[in-house]
Design an enzyme around this catalytic site. Structure first.
Site, PDB file in Angstrom:
ATOM      1  N   PRO A   1     -17.152  -3.966  -1.034  1.00 37.33           N
ATOM      2  CG  PRO A   1     -18.421  -2.031  -0.679  1.00 37.33           C
ATOM      3  CD  PRO A   1     -18.310  -3.485  -0.285  1.00 37.33           C
ATOM      4  N   GLY A   2     -14.340  -2.219  -2.328  1.00 40.93           N
ATOM      5  CA  GLY A   2     -13.075  -1.579  -1.967  1.00 40.93           C
ATOM      6  C   GLY A   2     -12.910  -0.345  -2.826  1.00 40.93           C
ATOM      7  NE  ARG A   3     -11.610  -0.954  -9.114  1.00 44.21           N
ATOM      8  CZ  ARG A   3     -10.384  -1.242  -9.577  1.00 44.21           C
ATOM      9  NH1 ARG A   3      -9.582  -0.284  -9.942  1.00 44.21           N
ATOM     10  NH2 ARG A   3      -9.997  -2.495  -9.688  1.00 44.21           N
TER      11      ARG A   3
ATOM     12  CE1 TYR B   1      -3.793  -5.619 -12.543  1.00 51.22           C
ATOM     13  CE2 TYR B   1      -4.005  -3.387 -11.692  1.00 51.22           C
ATOM     14  CZ  TYR B   1      -3.789  -4.733 -11.478  1.00 51.22           C
ATOM     15  OH  TYR B   1      -3.570  -5.184 -10.217  1.00 51.22           O
TER      16      TYR B   1
ATOM     17  CB  SER C   1     -11.397  -5.683  -9.318  1.00 48.84           C
ATOM     18  OG  SER C   1     -11.407  -4.525  -8.546  1.00 48.84           O
TER      19      SER C   1
ATOM     20  N   GLY D   1     -16.038  -5.414  -6.368  1.00 57.97           N
ATOM     21  CA  GLY D   1     -15.791  -5.372  -7.804  1.00 57.97           C
ATOM     22  C   GLY D   1     -16.477  -4.260  -8.553  1.00 57.97           C
TER      23      GLY D   1
ATOM     24  CE1 TYR E   1      -7.184  -3.389  -4.651  1.00 55.27           C
ATOM     25  CE2 TYR E   1      -8.820  -2.169  -5.919  1.00 55.27           C
ATOM     26  CZ  TYR E   1      -8.502  -3.177  -5.023  1.00 55.27           C
ATOM     27  OH  TYR E   1      -9.494  -3.952  -4.487  1.00 55.27           O
TER      28      TYR E   1
ATOM     29  CB  CYS F   1      15.479   3.214 -14.877  1.00 56.10           C
ATOM     30  SG  CYS F   1      16.142   4.384 -13.706  1.00 56.10           S
ATOM     31  CD  GLU F   2      10.282  -0.733 -15.799  1.00 53.10           C
ATOM     32  OE1 GLU F   2       9.514  -1.411 -16.479  1.00 53.10           O
ATOM     33  OE2 GLU F   2      10.867  -1.141 -14.782  1.00 53.10           O
TER      34      GLU F   2
HETATM   35  N1  LLP Z   1     -13.308  -9.081  -2.070  1.00 51.27           N
HETATM   36  C1  LLP Z   1     -12.334  -9.877  -2.507  1.00 51.27           C
HETATM   37  C2  LLP Z   1     -12.304 -11.270  -2.085  1.00 51.27           C
HETATM   38  C3  LLP Z   1     -11.350  -9.386  -3.369  1.00 51.27           C
HETATM   39  O1  LLP Z   1     -10.377 -10.176  -3.795  1.00 51.27           O
HETATM   40  C4  LLP Z   1     -11.398  -8.017  -3.762  1.00 51.27           C
HETATM   41  C5  LLP Z   1     -10.390  -7.460  -4.659  1.00 51.27           C
HETATM   42  C6  LLP Z   1     -12.439  -7.207  -3.258  1.00 51.27           C
HETATM   43  C7  LLP Z   1     -13.386  -7.791  -2.420  1.00 51.27           C
HETATM   44  C8  LLP Z   1     -12.569  -5.759  -3.596  1.00 51.27           C
HETATM   45  O2  LLP Z   1     -12.739  -5.526  -4.942  1.00 51.27           O
HETATM   46  P1  LLP Z   1     -13.048  -4.033  -5.441  1.00 51.27           P
HETATM   47  O3  LLP Z   1     -14.394  -3.658  -4.889  1.00 51.27           O
HETATM   48  O4  LLP Z   1     -12.004  -3.156  -4.908  1.00 51.27           O
HETATM   49  O5  LLP Z   1     -13.044  -4.120  -6.913  1.00 51.27           O
HETATM   50  N2  LLP Z   1      -5.176  -4.328  -8.061  1.00 51.27           N
HETATM   51  C9  LLP Z   1      -6.308  -4.398  -8.962  1.00 51.27           C
HETATM   52  C10 LLP Z   1      -7.572  -4.851  -8.256  1.00 51.27           C
HETATM   53  C11 LLP Z   1      -7.428  -6.164  -7.557  1.00 51.27           C
HETATM   54  C12 LLP Z   1      -8.631  -6.567  -6.793  1.00 51.27           C
HETATM   55  C13 LLP Z   1      -8.321  -7.707  -5.892  1.00 51.27           C
HETATM   56  N3  LLP Z   1      -9.431  -8.142  -5.124  1.00 51.27           N
HETATM   57  C14 LLP Z   1      -6.483  -3.054  -9.637  1.00 51.27           C
HETATM   58  O6  LLP Z   1      -5.715  -2.152  -9.358  1.00 51.27           O
HETATM   59  O7  LLP Z   1      -7.370  -2.892 -10.461  1.00 51.27           O
END
Ligand code: LLP
Length: 450
Positions: free
Chosen positions: A297-299, A344, A216, A254, A401, A371-372
């Site tokens: 895509p998520g982020r 991160y 990601s 990612g 996230y 508190c940290e």
């Molecule tokens: N597909 C799968 C199988 C995944 O595990 C993930 C993210 C995505 C798609 C979406 O990835 P993106 O497009 O959002 O990068 N908490 C971390 C990111 C963890 C991502 C986990 N998997 C952060 O805040 O950077």
């Protein structure tokens, strides 16, 4: 500290010295809904969904598969409805995410189920509602899905998660396709071949294709290119061995976004054009028909659309070595609504949202109220020296996230999420209240357990 258009959501602007998002003034939003507040620019969210959808369709044409929005980045019933209306799919990785999608009346045949350790209950529910695909992550899961599908009298479509052995250039905790990782079946070790053979042999599983997700917040194309090349090699080997071609490759998500000055957000059209060219030439090289290509895509959809508004509570000057000093600016949230800097070392930028200031910028650190000492929002930032209690700070690009990884640490109440568009605002996730916290406390007489 200036307004950076590349980091804020599309419908954000400084108007008369104040940050305005979706036509709503920051001060009015803070007054109406309180702080900390996640403000989603609804128009921006919807246009990013469409941007990824059309990038996939335009570049892959007939072989465009599905855009599955990665709901782990941020989901609520309302957001699931936006995904639904845009006619794309959704990727869920727990029963909880599936429950939200189903609550939004999301059609199961556009839901893909992930997870490296799905419970039997999660698998059974996915099968019974009729999800599009289950992405299988372990040998035990091949047996489990097959058995539970048989019990339900169904044949379930699956993808196998493949680990292509790619070192993605991102934080180790969010890099997922190198060899020493809990996800998927490694190509190099032969695990992928074994899993393929087992899935082919299982009677209630229909192996539709392969999946990979390399990590990601990735900025370079190379990782995606290498992973795709290796996945196509596996697909060609599959054809040679089993005499049929796989229907789908899912290349995961990612794609990186801008958080601070100098970052750039991936252009969906550019990355899809590069991948389409690669997929076509690699398939031609192996004499394969181009399979359906899906992405997750998520982020890249949720991230840039959201700004967090915090109110400043206190400031404190701390002497550093060498006669320097640092101004600590404490806001009313912190690691409970954005754990990414602590987890991160993630970087963000900030903007004074309620007014302009001509005061000289000074070396500052934005911290939360936990508190940290690790409760840091921005480690190092130059901010006007007159920032004080009651000022509003806006942190852009918190849509992915942020709320989805929020916690109740120190019994903090999770902030509200509001959607803004054309000068209107509405709550889509309400702010927690103390009763939500106390609702879980139980006073129970001991029961004997044998
Ligand atoms: N597909 C799968 C199988 C995944 O595990 C993930 C993210 C995505 C798609 C979406 O990835 P993106 O497009 O959002 O990068 N908490 C971390 C990111 C963890 C991502 C986990 N998997 C952060 O805040 O950077």
């Amino acid at each position: 500290m200036n307004f950076l258009p590349e980091v804020f959501s599309i419908n954000s602007a400084m108007v008369a010295g104040e940050l305005v998002i979706g036509g709503c003034k920051s001060t009015s939003l803070a007054k109406e809904f309180g702080t900390p507040l996640f403000v989603i620019d609804e128009g921006d969210f919807k246009s990013r969904i469409n941007g990824w959808k059309s990038a996939l369709t335009n570049n892959f044409g007939a072989s465009a598969g599905q855009v599955y929005y990665a709901s782990k980045s941020f989901i609520s019933v309302e957001v699931a409805k936006w995904i639904l209306e845009a006619d794309i799919g959704i990727d869920v990785c727990t029963g909880g995410e599936l429950a939200v999608a189903l609550a939004a009346k999301f059609p199961a045949d556009r839901i893909e189920v992930h997870g490296n350790n799905k419970s039997e209950a999660e698998i059974s529910r996915a099968i019974s509602v009729g999800v599009a695909k289950i992405v299988i992550d372990s040998m035990q899961e091949i047996e489990r899905v097959d058995r539970l599908a048989k019990a339900a009298g169904k044949v379930v479509k699956v993808l196998l998660r493949i680990t292509p052995g790619v070192e993605a250039h991102t934080h180790e905790a969010i890099s997922t396709a190198h060899e020493d990782v809990k996800f998927g079946f490694s190509i190099a070790s032969g695990a992928a071949s074994k899993a393929i053979a087992a899935a082919e042999a299982a009677s209630n599983i229909s192996l539709e294709g392969l999946h990979c997700h390399i990590g990601s917040q990735i900025f370079e194309n190379e990782g995606f290119i290498l992973a795709t090349t290796r996945l196509i090699e596996v697909a060609a080997k599959f054809r040679d061995e089993f005499n049929r071609e796989l229907a789908e490759l899912d290349l995961g998500g990612g794609y990186g976004i801008a958080y601070v000055a100098g970052d750039t957000t991936f252009d969906p059209d550019k990355v899809m054009a590069a991948l389409a060219q690669l997929v076509k030439s690699e398939c031609a090289r192996h004499n394969l028909k181009v399979p359906k290509i899906s992405i997750e895509p998520g982020r890249a959809i949720a991230g840039p659309t959201t700004t967090t508004l915090y109110e400043v509570g206190t400031t404190k000057d701390v002497e550093l070595d060498g006669g320097k000093s640092r101004r600590y600016i404490a806001v009313d949230g912190g690691m409970s609504d954005n754990v990414r800097p602590a987890l991160y070392g993630a970087e963000y930028c900030a903007l004074l949202a309620n007014r302009t200031s001509n005061s000289a910028p000074i070396n500052s650190r934005i911290v939360g109220k936990h508190c940290e000492s690790g409760d840091i929002v921005i480690r190092e930032i130059a901010l006007p020296s007159d920032i004080g209690p009651g000022d509003l700070l806006a942190i852009p690009a918190t849509g992915a996230y942020g709320r989805s990884m929020a916690s109740n640490y120190n019994h903090m109440l999770k902030p509200a999420v509001i959607a803004v568009a054309n000068g209107s605002a509405r709550v889509i996730l309400r702010r927690e209240v103390e009763a939500d916290l106390l609702a879980l406390d139980v006073v129970e007489a001991p029961r004997s357990i044998n």
